[in-house]
Design a protein around this motif. Structure first.
Motif: not given
Length: 243
Positions: A216-224
């Motif tokens: 995931v890109k640095p500014n994207e939300a992480l999954p649970p």
């Protein structure tokens, strides 16, 4: 039990006390429910390639597969999604079987794992895939309760539980240079790459300071973060999304 060459009886043996068998339609449905795409034609392709055993007619039922073939198909498809070639999968299949038996027997013998891998895994691609198979079978496709029952026996005889914080497996790949005939090292094996993975699974990927997050890109939300009860082979159609 006499084992066929990647045949029905071997996969029946892999699942231990589980007598479950599935028809082709049930196999396809369970794999699709786990989030993978698998058509009848694709299944036939994997059977033809020798990665999946042929079905066997049992009594009045249509041809059936041991339920362990569902586990096999999920592993194959997640590996294919990651770009692993058919030839590398053929090399890695004995490693997958060894790990499924280790899960069944609740005992992971590192010396035995090395022996199987060194006997069957010859390409650089497949060598790089061994840690991934270990991670998939023993961590992502095995629930915490089951992992806690598995003992790891290292080559020096020491033992750990799979859930112990200090339970790890190291991997070191040796290659023999052959490209440059004038190279003094040509023909002599050299250490090429190494890695070590922790067998216990932290439940806090997003906050663990020792974890490198990828995909995931640095500014994207992480999954649970993973739940405390991911699925395991025997019952799961809710495994974590394949890597």
């Amino acid at each position: 039990m006499v084992h066929e060459e990647n045949g029905f009886l071997e996969y029946l043996d892999l699942q231990g006390d589980l007598p479950d068998q599935v028809t082709k339609s049930e196999l396809l449905a369970q794999v699709r429910e786990a989030g993978f795409s698998l058509s009848d034609r694709q299944l036939t392709f994997y059977v033809t390639e020798g990665l999946v055993p042929r079905s066997v007619r049992v009594g009045t039922r249509a041809g059936t597969y041991p339920v362990s073939v569902v586990w096999l198909m999920k592993w194959i498809l997640q590996a294919r999604d990651a770009g692993v070639s058919i030839e590398a999968l053929k090399e890695l299949l004995p490693v997958w079987k060894f790990l499924i038996r280790a899960q069944r027997d609740e005992l992971l013998d590192i010396g035995g794992l090395e022996s199987v891998a060194r006997q069957h895994v010859t390409s650089y691609e497949a060598s790089l895939g061994v840690p991934r198979v270990v991670s998939y079978v023993l961590m992502r496709a095995c629930c915490p309760t089951c992992r806690g029952k598995i003992r790891v026996v290292y080559k020096d005889g020491t033992e750990r539980s799979l859930n112990d914080a200090d339970a790890t497996i190291g991997f070191a790949i040796a290659r023999t240079p052959t490209d440059d005939a004038d190279d003094a090292a040509a023909g002599t094996p050299q250490w090429w790459a190494s890695a070590r993975i922790a067998l216990s699974i932290p439940s806090n990927h997003s906050t663990d300071p020792t974890t490198v997050i990828l995909g995931v890109k640095p500014n994207e939300a992480l999954p649970p973060d993973p739940s405390d009860h991911p699925g395991h082979n025997q019952a799961s159609t809710e495994e974590e999304e394949h890597m």
